[in-house]
Scaffold this active site. Sequence first.
Site, PDB file in Angstrom:
ATOM      1  CD  GLU A 241     -38.030 -26.510 -26.089  1.00 26.85           C
ATOM      2  OE1 GLU A 241     -37.711 -26.010 -25.002  1.00 26.85           O
ATOM      3  OE2 GLU A 241     -39.138 -26.308 -26.613  1.00 26.85           O
ATOM      4  CB  CYS A 275     -31.078 -24.516 -21.996  1.00 27.89           C
ATOM      5  SG  CYS A 275     -32.067 -25.881 -21.381  1.00 27.89           S
TER       6      CYS A 275
HETATM    7  P1  NAD Z   1     -25.856 -24.709 -31.634  1.00 28.41           P
HETATM    8  O1  NAD Z   1     -27.048 -23.939 -32.033  1.00 28.41           O
HETATM    9  O2  NAD Z   1     -24.520 -24.165 -31.968  1.00 28.41           O
HETATM   10  O3  NAD Z   1     -25.900 -26.180 -32.253  1.00 28.41           O
HETATM   11  C1  NAD Z   1     -26.970 -27.050 -32.021  1.00 28.41           C
HETATM   12  C2  NAD Z   1     -26.991 -28.100 -33.119  1.00 28.41           C
HETATM   13  O4  NAD Z   1     -27.311 -27.477 -34.351  1.00 28.41           O
HETATM   14  C3  NAD Z   1     -25.671 -28.830 -33.342  1.00 28.41           C
HETATM   15  O5  NAD Z   1     -25.946 -30.190 -33.565  1.00 28.41           O
HETATM   16  C4  NAD Z   1     -25.131 -28.171 -34.602  1.00 28.41           C
HETATM   17  O6  NAD Z   1     -24.278 -29.001 -35.355  1.00 28.41           O
HETATM   18  C5  NAD Z   1     -26.410 -27.905 -35.368  1.00 28.41           C
HETATM   19  N1  NAD Z   1     -26.335 -26.834 -36.369  1.00 28.41           N
HETATM   20  C6  NAD Z   1     -25.492 -25.798 -36.429  1.00 28.41           C
HETATM   21  N2  NAD Z   1     -25.781 -25.019 -37.497  1.00 28.41           N
HETATM   22  C7  NAD Z   1     -26.852 -25.580 -38.117  1.00 28.41           C
HETATM   23  C8  NAD Z   1     -27.622 -25.252 -39.269  1.00 28.41           C
HETATM   24  N3  NAD Z   1     -27.364 -24.151 -39.985  1.00 28.41           N
HETATM   25  N4  NAD Z   1     -28.643 -26.059 -39.606  1.00 28.41           N
HETATM   26  C9  NAD Z   1     -28.943 -27.148 -38.878  1.00 28.41           C
HETATM   27  N5  NAD Z   1     -28.237 -27.521 -37.783  1.00 28.41           N
HETATM   28  C10 NAD Z   1     -27.206 -26.749 -37.402  1.00 28.41           C
HETATM   29  O7  NAD Z   1     -25.999 -24.935 -30.058  1.00 28.41           O
HETATM   30  P2  NAD Z   1     -24.960 -25.619 -29.076  1.00 28.41           P
HETATM   31  O8  NAD Z   1     -23.807 -24.661 -28.885  1.00 28.41           O
HETATM   32  O9  NAD Z   1     -24.680 -27.012 -29.494  1.00 28.41           O
HETATM   33  O10 NAD Z   1     -25.810 -25.705 -27.711  1.00 28.41           O
HETATM   34  C11 NAD Z   1     -25.877 -24.681 -26.779  1.00 28.41           C
HETATM   35  C12 NAD Z   1     -27.193 -23.938 -26.893  1.00 28.41           C
HETATM   36  O11 NAD Z   1     -28.282 -24.860 -26.789  1.00 28.41           O
HETATM   37  C13 NAD Z   1     -27.400 -22.940 -25.775  1.00 28.41           C
HETATM   38  O12 NAD Z   1     -27.935 -21.747 -26.291  1.00 28.41           O
HETATM   39  C14 NAD Z   1     -28.410 -23.635 -24.878  1.00 28.41           C
HETATM   40  O13 NAD Z   1     -29.160 -22.758 -24.072  1.00 28.41           O
HETATM   41  C15 NAD Z   1     -29.238 -24.357 -25.882  1.00 28.41           C
HETATM   42  N6  NAD Z   1     -29.989 -25.458 -25.252  1.00 28.41           N
HETATM   43  C16 NAD Z   1     -31.332 -25.317 -25.095  1.00 28.41           C
HETATM   44  C17 NAD Z   1     -32.072 -26.314 -24.455  1.00 28.41           C
HETATM   45  C18 NAD Z   1     -33.564 -26.178 -24.262  1.00 28.41           C
HETATM   46  O14 NAD Z   1     -34.227 -27.179 -24.006  1.00 28.41           O
HETATM   47  N7  NAD Z   1     -34.121 -24.987 -24.364  1.00 28.41           N
HETATM   48  C19 NAD Z   1     -31.421 -27.463 -24.001  1.00 28.41           C
HETATM   49  C20 NAD Z   1     -30.065 -27.566 -24.173  1.00 28.41           C
HETATM   50  C21 NAD Z   1     -29.354 -26.551 -24.809  1.00 28.41           C
END
Ligand code: NAD
Length: 520
Positions: A241, A275
């Site tokens: 997501e 999001c």
């Molecule tokens: P992010 O991708 O930076 O991080 C998300 C998670 O992934 C964190 O827990 C982070 O520690 C982890 N992570 C980072 N690098 C990783 C790796 N290489 N392997 C595994 N895990 C890793 O996102 P964010 O800044 O925390 O959140 C914001 C983003 O999330 C926005 O783009 C938003 O649109 C999206 N979002 C989407 C939804 C949806 O349902 N579509 C809901 C909420 C947020």
Amino acid sequence: MLQQMKETKEAPQMLESYDPSNGRKLGEVRVSTAADVKATVARARKAQVGWAAMGVDGRNRILNRLRGVLIDRAMEIGRLVSSENGKPPSEPVALTGPLCETIKLHTGMAKRLEPGVKVSPTFFLGSKARVFYEPLGVAGFVLPWNFPFELGVKHMIPALAAGNAVVQKPSEANPLIGELIVDLFRDAGVPDGVVQMVHGYGETGGALIDEVDVICFVGSPRTGRRVMERAAQTLTPVVLELGGNDAAIVREDADLDYTAQGLVNGTCYNAGQVCNGVERIYAPAHLVEPLAEKIVAIVKELRQGDPSGRGQYDIGPITWAPQLEIYEAHTADALQKGAELRHGGVVDRRNGGLFWLPTVLTGMTHDMLMMQEETFGPFLPIMAVQSDEEAIRLANDSKYGLGASVWTRDEAAGEAMARRIRAGSVMVNNAVQSGGCVTLPFGGEGDSGVGRVQGEQAFYTYVATKSVMTCPKSTDNLWMPYDAGSAALAKGFTKVFSGRRVSERVSGVVDVIRNWPRRR
Ligand code: NAD
């Protein structure tokens, strides 16, 4: 605070948690190493056996108890989520409703699917054909910072209802909310080891992907790609997501007062860190000015931050400090390309927090970063269009496809437009809130993700689908050894079951009788 976060990243043994509204330290947790993650998942595997053995009624009893816990502890949840995440406490309290509905939906599904689902045996006459849905084992969740409580609970419910144990890595921005979630499940009576957290940055998330049987990732498209690559090494199924750049289309006949209010809500809810928040607005050229004026008047009245300390405000601080760079870059890009700033566009650094003022822009063009990329903040950029057709074309001119909205007095026309927008969810005369209608699937196209969370579809993410077929002796008629009539017999069966005319079916019956194997 940004500096503090960078320093924490370089010394990752302890993960510190801060209140984003004032930079005050709230607590700390230990970062989980790859070995810790392995041990946690091993513990979950053991616990899962007992959880599955409780049967659907035993598990459902406990999960339904969680509804009571969420209601009883709603205010405490609101306070903690507000302090670690910045949003007004009323927002997480309001989300306990969709969480309770999620529990009802998935416990109901587990009960309904438990005896197996009978399907037609087609031409295997006399056979029983059934589908069973069994837990995969341990489900892993890697989640973002914007809705740490809601997503942190909601996504685990279908997995648990299906009989899996779960391990979550919450965002590094909100470890304490992660711990609160474990405590809520414990309070409901979930046995030890069935719901666990691991904490840390990307490395911890990666280590979790290596260990679990299915991974649900919510976050940015950039990280989503890495997650999918890593999961490919173990062929672990994933649901992703990701981000969005949701368009709002204002039609000629829209109720402008209602629409202005709805667009402000759709962009400023959770300080725009949503999001499926509205990210770009298309309106008929002659409506841009009155719409912008109404929107500016509304945002001027919103309360930002919590000067009273009583939790009564509308917009919190930027939760994740690095977002500020994106806000500034997108604003500078729009202004440099000719947009007109009607309100906001600056950060207020009061009391050690970062408060981005709701930003209203007109004179937008489609080459601007704000129209192309996810800004993820309280931004209302309005672009003039000449027709509904142009608005649909521009809405679809995006690498994302998460959500969209159409604002109109003509519901039928709005729904017809919704069908033509490439997005996982489209709302007519509302925005954002379809995420709270938990019976609807949620997810996106393109860079917005793979698969769907929410709704009945979410349940199937966490199960192994098993087909069981029990056959009577008569099903041996097409077994080896074949004889001269085998092909005609097979064709006869196809005609009997799949023929389009009665005559074809009758002739199939004759073929079957004539060529029935004589050997048995
Ligand atoms: P992010 O991708 O930076 O991080 C998300 C998670 O992934 C964190 O827990 C982070 O520690 C982890 N992570 C980072 N690098 C990783 C790796 N290489 N392997 C595994 N895990 C890793 O996102 P964010 O800044 O925390 O959140 C914001 C983003 O999330 C926005 O783009 C938003 O649109 C999206 N979002 C989407 C939804 C949806 O349902 N579509 C809901 C909420 C947020």
